[in-house]
Design an enzyme around this catalytic site. Structure first.
Site, PDB file in Angstrom:
ATOM      1  N   ASN A 106       0.820  -1.219   0.000  1.00 34.56           N
ATOM      2  CA  ASN A 106       0.000   0.000   0.000  1.00 34.56           C
ATOM      3  C   ASN A 106       0.847   1.259   0.000  1.00 34.56           C
ATOM      4  O   ASN A 106       0.625   2.188  -0.779  1.00 34.56           O
ATOM      5  CB  ASN A 106      -0.928   0.006   1.214  1.00 34.56           C
ATOM      6  CG  ASN A 106      -2.044  -1.011   1.086  1.00 34.56           C
ATOM      7  OD1 ASN A 106      -2.376  -1.453  -0.010  1.00 34.56           O
ATOM      8  ND2 ASN A 106      -2.623  -1.389   2.221  1.00 34.56           N
ATOM      9  N   LYS A 136       8.287   0.981  11.991  1.00 35.25           N
ATOM     10  CA  LYS A 136       8.246   1.284  13.425  1.00 35.25           C
ATOM     11  C   LYS A 136       8.746   0.128  14.278  1.00 35.25           C
ATOM     12  O   LYS A 136       9.393   0.337  15.305  1.00 35.25           O
ATOM     13  CB  LYS A 136       6.831   1.662  13.855  1.00 35.25           C
ATOM     14  CG  LYS A 136       5.769   0.620  13.566  1.00 35.25           C
ATOM     15  CD  LYS A 136       4.394   1.095  13.962  1.00 35.25           C
ATOM     16  CE  LYS A 136       3.315   0.104  13.550  1.00 35.25           C
ATOM     17  NZ  LYS A 136       3.129   0.074  12.079  1.00 35.25           N
ATOM     18  N   GLU A 148      10.010   9.687   9.294  1.00 33.82           N
ATOM     19  CA  GLU A 148       8.795  10.405   9.674  1.00 33.82           C
ATOM     20  C   GLU A 148       7.564   9.515   9.615  1.00 33.82           C
ATOM     21  O   GLU A 148       6.665   9.613  10.456  1.00 33.82           O
ATOM     22  CB  GLU A 148       8.603  11.611   8.744  1.00 33.82           C
ATOM     23  CG  GLU A 148       7.449  12.522   9.129  1.00 33.82           C
ATOM     24  CD  GLU A 148       7.666  13.208  10.462  1.00 33.82           C
ATOM     25  OE1 GLU A 148       6.941  12.870  11.423  1.00 33.82           O
ATOM     26  OE2 GLU A 148       8.554  14.057  10.549  1.00 33.82           O
ATOM     27  N   GLY A 203     -10.984  -2.677   6.790  1.00 33.61           N
ATOM     28  CA  GLY A 203      -9.546  -2.763   6.575  1.00 33.61           C
ATOM     29  C   GLY A 203      -8.722  -1.994   7.579  1.00 33.61           C
ATOM     30  O   GLY A 203      -7.494  -1.909   7.446  1.00 33.61           O
ATOM     31  N   LYS A 233       5.539   2.836  18.601  1.00 28.99           N
ATOM     32  CA  LYS A 233       5.595   4.262  18.246  1.00 28.99           C
ATOM     33  C   LYS A 233       5.999   5.101  19.455  1.00 28.99           C
ATOM     34  O   LYS A 233       6.769   6.069  19.328  1.00 28.99           O
ATOM     35  CB  LYS A 233       4.239   4.706  17.704  1.00 28.99           C
ATOM     36  CG  LYS A 233       3.848   4.004  16.416  1.00 28.99           C
ATOM     37  CD  LYS A 233       2.407   4.285  16.027  1.00 28.99           C
ATOM     38  CE  LYS A 233       2.000   3.519  14.778  1.00 28.99           C
ATOM     39  NZ  LYS A 233       0.562   3.690  14.461  1.00 28.99           N
TER      40      LYS A 233
END
Length: 439
Positions: free
Chosen positions: A14, A106, A130, A188, A206
């Site tokens: 994706n 992450k 980022e 999803g 995170k």
């Protein structure tokens, strides 16, 4: 004159596919503003026969990720395959060969980030990430650049869109946890196995990255205390709304005066007037508290192919510009500060008890709180149907007691709950939630 920067892309799911599209759509504008012509030159994928969300020439695709990293024509590497290995090895090899790396990984950064930052510093090239935290929201760059001179004491936020969507539906639609989770999966937002999201592990990774960058401390995923939202009930949601709160899954990183750091993820009751209370659906928001700057909030879409790819592209442009100038953005050094255990932290708490409805019970329960130094801020009592509460026939009615405490040490609250469970009059200890904005 334009300088061409060739990108080696590891992964084309994706985010990778969205990045390819953004480079194509924004390439002319980026070139006109920066003098850099970005070209996706090589793309490593798991299968050449798989149908993709974006069209790519067959000579660009390969199943050999290592060949992308070592290709001398590739100037810059983007890693969006996820996981720890082989991503770690590929990133290290790219950095050591003098190629800047942009990653959205992450899990990798939360576990071996300090190692990778050191490799990048030694090599004198960029490692930018980022997109690893809060999707398309610019957060890491402000923390590492704009706020590097700020005394940041706490970073607190909603960094998982799946859980925020579930809690929003439970709050606004009156759905049960199971109903809201099923809807999130159908859209999803949640995986078939939602454990990483709903039990707080995604948010915890995170939070570890945020704490590392905000405080200059080596914090890894294993340092983060986790509680998820699977135990939050419709009753808890209703009680919170009646008392002027919203329940949110929060990631909280704090630094104390002695230099110790605490990082945790758990559901919490947030006052309606707090900016985080209004963050709905799959959106993310992060609240930064600093000494000189005061309070800042970063808000936006925390996930999705294009928002995340937008953050990746911003890093790619920065890394390409630095590469062209022969410089890089230093992350600085990181110290291994003390991690403060959760038992030593203090918070106000919401405690939900089911008790026998008879004289003297409230006094006995309140006495247990007092014995452990936990001060009660407010209390509500409501009658319950004996059958619904599971009370044996002939034992009388049942009642629900709802307490909000003043700030108390986690260890003292745990001791209180342990003793409450031993009281004959206490039929069950229900939900226990932390409450922010209460002293």
């Amino acid at each position: 004159m334009e300088k061409t920067v060739k990108i080696g892309l590891l992964g084309c799911g994706n985010v990778g596919a969205a990045l390819v599209e953004l480079v194509r759509e924004r390439g002319d504008e980026i070139a006109s503003r920066t003098g850099l012509r970005l070209v996706v030159d090589r793309v490593a994928v798991r299968s050449l026969s798989k149908e993709r969300q974006v069209d790519l020439p067959t000579d660009v695709l390969t199943t050999d990720a290592q060949s992308v990293v070592t290709d001398p024509s590739v100037d810059l590497v983007v890693e969006v395959i996820g996981g720890i290995e082989p991503a770690r090895e590929l990133i290290v090899d790219a950095l050591k060969s003098g190629k800047p790396v942009v990653t959205a990984n992450k899990e990798l950064l939360a576990n071996v980030g300090a190692e990778l930052y050191a490799v990048a510093e030694t090599a004198g090239v960029d490692l930018l990430f980022e997109a690893a935290v809060a999707g398309g929201i610019p957060l890491i760059r402000p923390l590492r650049e704009s706020l590097v001179g700020e005394d940041v004491s706490r970073v607190m936020g909603i960094v998982n869109g799946t859980t925020n969507y579930i809690l929003t539906k439970m709050t606004e639609e009156g759905w049960s946890y199971a109903e809201a989770l099923a809807e999130a999966q159908s859209l999803g937002y949640a995986e078939r196995d939602p454990t990483a999201d709903v039990e707080g592990f995604d948010a915890g990774a995170k939070a570890a990255i945020i704490a590392t960058i905000a405080f200059g401390a080596k914090v890894v995923a294993g340092d983060v205390y986790h509680e998820g939202i699977s135990g939050v009930t419709s009753t808890d949601i209703a009680h919170a709304r009646r008392m002027g709160f919203q329940i949110k899954l929060l990631a909280i990183a704090e630094r104390f005066d002695d230099g110790s750091v605490a990082v945790r993820v758990h559901p919490a009751m947030v006052p309606d007037h707090h900016p985080l209370a209004s963050v709905r659906d799959s959106f993310n928001a992060v609240f930064v508290e600093g000494d000189a700057v005061g309070d800042l909030m970063f808000y936006g879409r925390g996930a999705g192919g294009f928002p995340t790819a937008s953050a990746v592209l911003g890093d790619v442009v920065d890394a390409a510009a630095n590469l062209a100038k022969g410089t890089h953005a230093s992350l600085g050094s990181f110290t291994k500060g003390a991690i403060r255990p959760v038992d030593d932290l203090a918070s106000a708490f919401y405690v939900n008890l089911e008790v026998a409805d008879r004289p003297g019970v409230l006094a006995a329960v309140a006495g247990v709180f007092g014995e452990h130094g936990v001060s009660i801020r407010s209390m509500e009592q409501e009658a319950m149907d004996a059958d619904a509460a599971g009370a044996p026939a002939g034992t009388g009615g049942a009642a629900r007691l709802i307490f909000i405490t003043h700030a108390a040490r986690e260890a003292d609250l745990r001791a209180t709950l342990h003793q409450l469970r031993s009281l004959d009059a206490v039929r069950s200890v229900g939900s226990v939630l932390r409450v922010i904005g209460q002293g």
